[in-house]
Design an enzyme around this catalytic site. Structure first.
Site, PDB file in Angstrom:
ATOM      1  N   ARG A 226      26.859  -7.732  43.527  1.00  0.00           N
ATOM      2  CA  ARG A 226      27.350  -7.511  44.890  1.00  0.00           C
ATOM      3  C   ARG A 226      27.343  -6.035  45.230  1.00  0.00           C
ATOM      4  O   ARG A 226      27.115  -5.644  46.390  1.00  0.00           O
ATOM      5  CB  ARG A 226      28.771  -8.087  45.009  1.00  0.00           C
ATOM      6  CG  ARG A 226      29.436  -7.869  46.352  1.00  0.00           C
ATOM      7  CD  ARG A 226      30.860  -8.430  46.364  1.00  0.00           C
ATOM      8  NE  ARG A 226      31.698  -7.821  45.342  1.00  0.00           N
ATOM      9  CZ  ARG A 226      32.345  -6.679  45.497  1.00  0.00           C
ATOM     10  NH1 ARG A 226      32.245  -5.974  46.634  1.00  0.00           N
ATOM     11  NH2 ARG A 226      33.112  -6.192  44.532  1.00  0.00           N
TER      12      ARG A 226
ATOM     13  N   HIS B 115      38.989 -11.905  31.042  1.00  0.00           N
ATOM     14  CA  HIS B 115      39.164 -11.082  32.235  1.00  0.00           C
ATOM     15  C   HIS B 115      40.649 -10.817  32.473  1.00  0.00           C
ATOM     16  O   HIS B 115      41.485 -11.704  32.264  1.00  0.00           O
ATOM     17  CB  HIS B 115      38.598 -11.786  33.473  1.00  0.00           C
ATOM     18  CG  HIS B 115      37.208 -11.380  33.818  1.00  0.00           C
ATOM     19  ND1 HIS B 115      36.174 -12.283  33.979  1.00  0.00           N
ATOM     20  CD2 HIS B 115      36.662 -10.159  34.062  1.00  0.00           C
ATOM     21  CE1 HIS B 115      35.062 -11.629  34.303  1.00  0.00           C
ATOM     22  NE2 HIS B 115      35.338 -10.343  34.362  1.00  0.00           N
TER      23      HIS B 115
ATOM     24  N   GLU C  28      37.267 -16.772  29.631  1.00  0.00           N
ATOM     25  CA  GLU C  28      35.982 -17.207  30.174  1.00  0.00           C
ATOM     26  C   GLU C  28      35.285 -18.199  29.237  1.00  0.00           C
ATOM     27  O   GLU C  28      35.146 -17.949  28.051  1.00  0.00           O
ATOM     28  CB  GLU C  28      35.084 -16.011  30.440  1.00  0.00           C
ATOM     29  CG  GLU C  28      35.633 -15.041  31.474  1.00  0.00           C
ATOM     30  CD  GLU C  28      35.782 -15.654  32.864  1.00  0.00           C
ATOM     31  OE1 GLU C  28      35.247 -16.757  33.094  1.00  0.00           O
ATOM     32  OE2 GLU C  28      36.442 -15.022  33.712  1.00  0.00           O
TER      33      GLU C  28
ATOM     34  N   CYS D 285      30.214  -7.830  33.753  1.00  0.00           N
ATOM     35  CA  CYS D 285      31.023  -8.593  32.800  1.00  0.00           C
ATOM     36  C   CYS D 285      30.261  -9.813  32.282  1.00  0.00           C
ATOM     37  O   CYS D 285      30.193 -10.055  31.076  1.00  0.00           O
ATOM     38  CB  CYS D 285      32.338  -9.029  33.445  1.00  0.00           C
ATOM     39  SG  CYS D 285      33.538  -7.694  33.644  1.00  0.00           S
TER      40      CYS D 285
END
Length: 215
Positions: A91, A167, A81, A144
């Site tokens: 979500r 990830h 990342e 995250c």
């Protein structure tokens, strides 16, 4: 004595029995990687607790390098990342039932932080090792990214420490619950974290090559 490495992984969430980020990190606990001892800590999938525990672990371990690892179900590659954004937009609820929408990680923080790890050198080493990997420009807006942003916000006052986020895909036992979803065997995830750490330790100035081919 060289500074230790701090690795973090997450507890299972969203009904999963395991979280491959923690399973991989757990297998590296206490390992010596190029003269640096690996310390680990499990973080809860909770917006309210993760950064406090991360700060506590950093204060106790005093690492030279921090790599946080998380699960990205649906991805087929190890994702290095690059960017953490100052946004929480969940979500699904976290494990404590919190579901922030359009909220800042740090109300007075900048819009984004970049990883301070040599991602392109790490990508090259992962690719040379035969591990599917990529540089990602979005860590999402869930826990995250919350941890990634919080880590980099903390390290702005710790110039001797470098940090970033990685990830990992599902492992095969999770893919049974998600038909058609890609997965990567845990042994490759463990190897990927180890290779990424070695590249980060060996490289201070990143490679000057393109990190992607998207428009």
């Amino acid at each position: 004595m060289t500074n230790p490495i701090l690795l973090t992984g997450f507890a299972p969430f969203d009904g999963e029995a395991v979280n491959p980020s923690w399973e991989a990190v757990l297998r590296l606990a206490g390992e010596d990687i190029d003269g640096h001892r690996v310390a680990i800590v499990q973080l809860p999938v909770s917006f309210g607790d993760t950064l406090r525990l991360l700060r506590q672990a950093i204060a106790e371990v005093r690492p030279g390098l921090v790599l946080c690892v998380g699960q990205a179900g649906g991805r087929s590659r190890i994702s290095l990342e690059r960017v953490a954004i100052n946004l929480q937009d969940a979500r699904i609820p976290d494990n404590a039932g919190a579901q922030p929408i359009d909220a800042a990680v740090e109300p007075d923080g900048p819009a984004a932080y970049f990883s301070s790890l040599p991602l392109k050198a790490m990508l090259r080493e992962l690719t040379d090792a035969g591990i599917p990997a990529e540089i990602s420009h979005s860590a999402g807006t869930y826990v995250c990214n919350h941890v990634f942003y919080g880590l980099m916000h903390l390290l702005r006052d710790e110039p001797a420490m470098r940090g970033g986020f990685l990830h990992v895909p599902y492992v095969p036992e999770q893919a049974v619950r998600h038909p058609g979803a890609p997965s990567l065997a845990l042994e490759y995830v463990v190897q990927a974290v180890r290779v990424a750490l070695r590249a980060a330790l060996a490289t201070r100035v990143d490679l000057r090559i393109s990190g992607g081919s998207e428009c």
